[in-house]
Scaffold this active site. Sequence first.
Site, PDB file in Angstrom:
ATOM      1  N   GLU A 226      11.875  -4.781  -0.542  1.00 32.38           N
ATOM      2  CA  GLU A 226      11.286  -5.756   0.390  1.00 32.38           C
ATOM      3  C   GLU A 226      12.309  -6.785   0.847  1.00 32.38           C
ATOM      4  O   GLU A 226      11.944  -7.777   1.479  1.00 32.38           O
ATOM      5  CB  GLU A 226      10.091  -6.479  -0.264  1.00 32.38           C
ATOM      6  CG  GLU A 226       8.837  -5.615  -0.359  1.00 32.38           C
ATOM      7  CD  GLU A 226       7.620  -6.381  -0.878  1.00 32.38           C
ATOM      8  OE1 GLU A 226       6.499  -5.981  -0.509  1.00 32.38           O
ATOM      9  OE2 GLU A 226       7.760  -7.341  -1.653  1.00 32.38           O
TER      10      GLU A 226
ATOM     11  N   ASP B  30       4.175  -3.083 -10.114  1.00 28.64           N
ATOM     12  CA  ASP B  30       5.176  -4.131 -10.387  1.00 28.64           C
ATOM     13  C   ASP B  30       5.222  -4.473 -11.868  1.00 28.64           C
ATOM     14  O   ASP B  30       6.302  -4.669 -12.440  1.00 28.64           O
ATOM     15  CB  ASP B  30       4.867  -5.393  -9.579  1.00 28.64           C
ATOM     16  CG  ASP B  30       5.048  -5.173  -8.086  1.00 28.64           C
ATOM     17  OD1 ASP B  30       5.814  -4.264  -7.719  1.00 28.64           O
ATOM     18  OD2 ASP B  30       4.420  -5.898  -7.311  1.00 28.64           O
TER      19      ASP B  30
ATOM     20  N   THR C  28      -3.815  -4.341  -7.821  1.00 30.48           N
ATOM     21  CA  THR C  28      -2.682  -5.027  -7.199  1.00 30.48           C
ATOM     22  C   THR C  28      -1.648  -5.360  -8.267  1.00 30.48           C
ATOM     23  O   THR C  28      -1.989  -5.925  -9.305  1.00 30.48           O
ATOM     24  CB  THR C  28      -3.132  -6.370  -6.568  1.00 30.48           C
ATOM     25  OG1 THR C  28      -4.306  -6.150  -5.827  1.00 30.48           O
ATOM     26  CG2 THR C  28      -2.049  -6.930  -5.660  1.00 30.48           C
TER      27      THR C  28
ATOM     28  N   GLY D  16      -5.622 -10.252  -9.434  1.00 30.82           N
ATOM     29  CA  GLY D  16      -4.358 -10.888  -9.059  1.00 30.82           C
ATOM     30  C   GLY D  16      -3.159 -10.015  -9.397  1.00 30.82           C
ATOM     31  O   GLY D  16      -3.294  -8.909  -9.929  1.00 30.82           O
TER      32      GLY D  16
ATOM     33  N   GLY E  14       9.282  -8.526  -6.002  1.00 28.61           N
ATOM     34  CA  GLY E  14      10.355  -9.042  -6.859  1.00 28.61           C
ATOM     35  C   GLY E  14       9.841 -10.062  -7.855  1.00 28.61           C
ATOM     36  O   GLY E  14      10.097  -9.973  -9.062  1.00 28.61           O
TER      37      GLY E  14
ATOM     38  N   ASP F 232       0.378 -14.515  -1.543  1.00 26.77           N
ATOM     39  CA  ASP F 232      -0.669 -13.615  -1.045  1.00 26.77           C
ATOM     40  C   ASP F 232      -1.864 -14.449  -0.593  1.00 26.77           C
ATOM     41  O   ASP F 232      -2.430 -15.208  -1.388  1.00 26.77           O
ATOM     42  CB  ASP F 232      -1.122 -12.658  -2.156  1.00 26.77           C
ATOM     43  CG  ASP F 232      -0.042 -11.662  -2.559  1.00 26.77           C
ATOM     44  OD1 ASP F 232       0.924 -11.474  -1.789  1.00 26.77           O
ATOM     45  OD2 ASP F 232      -0.169 -11.066  -3.646  1.00 26.77           O
TER      46      ASP F 232
ATOM     47  N   GLY G  37      -1.185   7.823 -15.405  1.00 27.77           N
ATOM     48  CA  GLY G  37      -0.022   7.432 -16.212  1.00 27.77           C
ATOM     49  C   GLY G  37       1.277   7.604 -15.457  1.00 27.77           C
ATOM     50  O   GLY G  37       1.381   7.238 -14.298  1.00 27.77           O
TER      51      GLY G  37
END
Length: 294
Positions: A134, A241, A237, A278, A37, A9, A213
């Site tokens: 992706e 994930d 961000t 991050g 991923g 990134d 949530g």
Amino acid sequence: MVVGSANVDLVVDVPRHPAGGETILGGNLRRTPGGKGANQAVAAARAGGAGTTFVGALGRDESADLLLASLEGAGVRTETVDRVDAPTGTALITVSPDGENAIVVAPGANSRVRVGAAQARRVAAADVVLAQLEIPLGTVTAAAVERRQGALFVLNAAPSRELPDALWREVDVLVVNEHEAADLAGAAGTPEDLAAALLARVPAVVVTLGAEGSLVVRRDTDPVRVPAARVDAVDTTGAGDTYCGVLAAALARLGLAGLADAARLAGAAAALAVTRPGAQDAVPDAAEVAALAE
Ligand code: ADP
């Protein structure tokens, strides 16, 4: 086992996003490891405490070194990461003062992720296989098909894409945010409505709801709302994930019957992640997650 993308990134704060044809000055460049991923693999290993292997593809460049260092630093096994003759995936991100991101992704090596013989052997040994969208859909489907009988396939259907029937058939747990849920359901509605519609295609659905949530729905049990911890969010961000990686790691221990408990751990990990800047750098460790989830 996490199968998916890895990106560097490149992030710049800007006073506003530039219009077409315009050049503006931004702040300092930040260069951080990302990609859905790789983010999810780091989360599974560090916050989820699971033995995690990553299947992905990197170029032969400095970005690849940054990503390998982040993955291996979190304890992720990387021997199934291919090195290819394409640049490592890169996301160009500008962030305006209100926190809004504008992102362009150059997929590069991510369009070459594949399940070859070495990857297939490792997939067949996994208890849970987690993938996102992706990378090529054929690779996602191949990874799901290669899993052993009884292993769970968790699909985080992000970013939104239409899914082939061959992939739908393999999904044990679908994880989506509200936008992705609406796209896949082809309808609008409450999270409960969307999840109910998606249960026609898969046995279990988790809808993530940001600061609200998440919602866990299975065919044979009542829906469960898992509230999020109240935190001061500084950077969301990679929240989704972190959630997916920890959910998959917990499912490896608890099995599908423990999906709601897995969602509680995933929510705790994601809440901690949004308090730090991050993506991979923001992932908490397993002890912090256990303390918040209690
Ligand atoms: P995505 O980033 O993929 O759109 P969400 O915004 O739904 O995903 O976030 C994923 C998960 O992260 C949520 O289900 C929640 O558990 C956690 N989360 C996100 N934002 C916050 C927040 N502001 N406070 C606490 N938890 C959050």
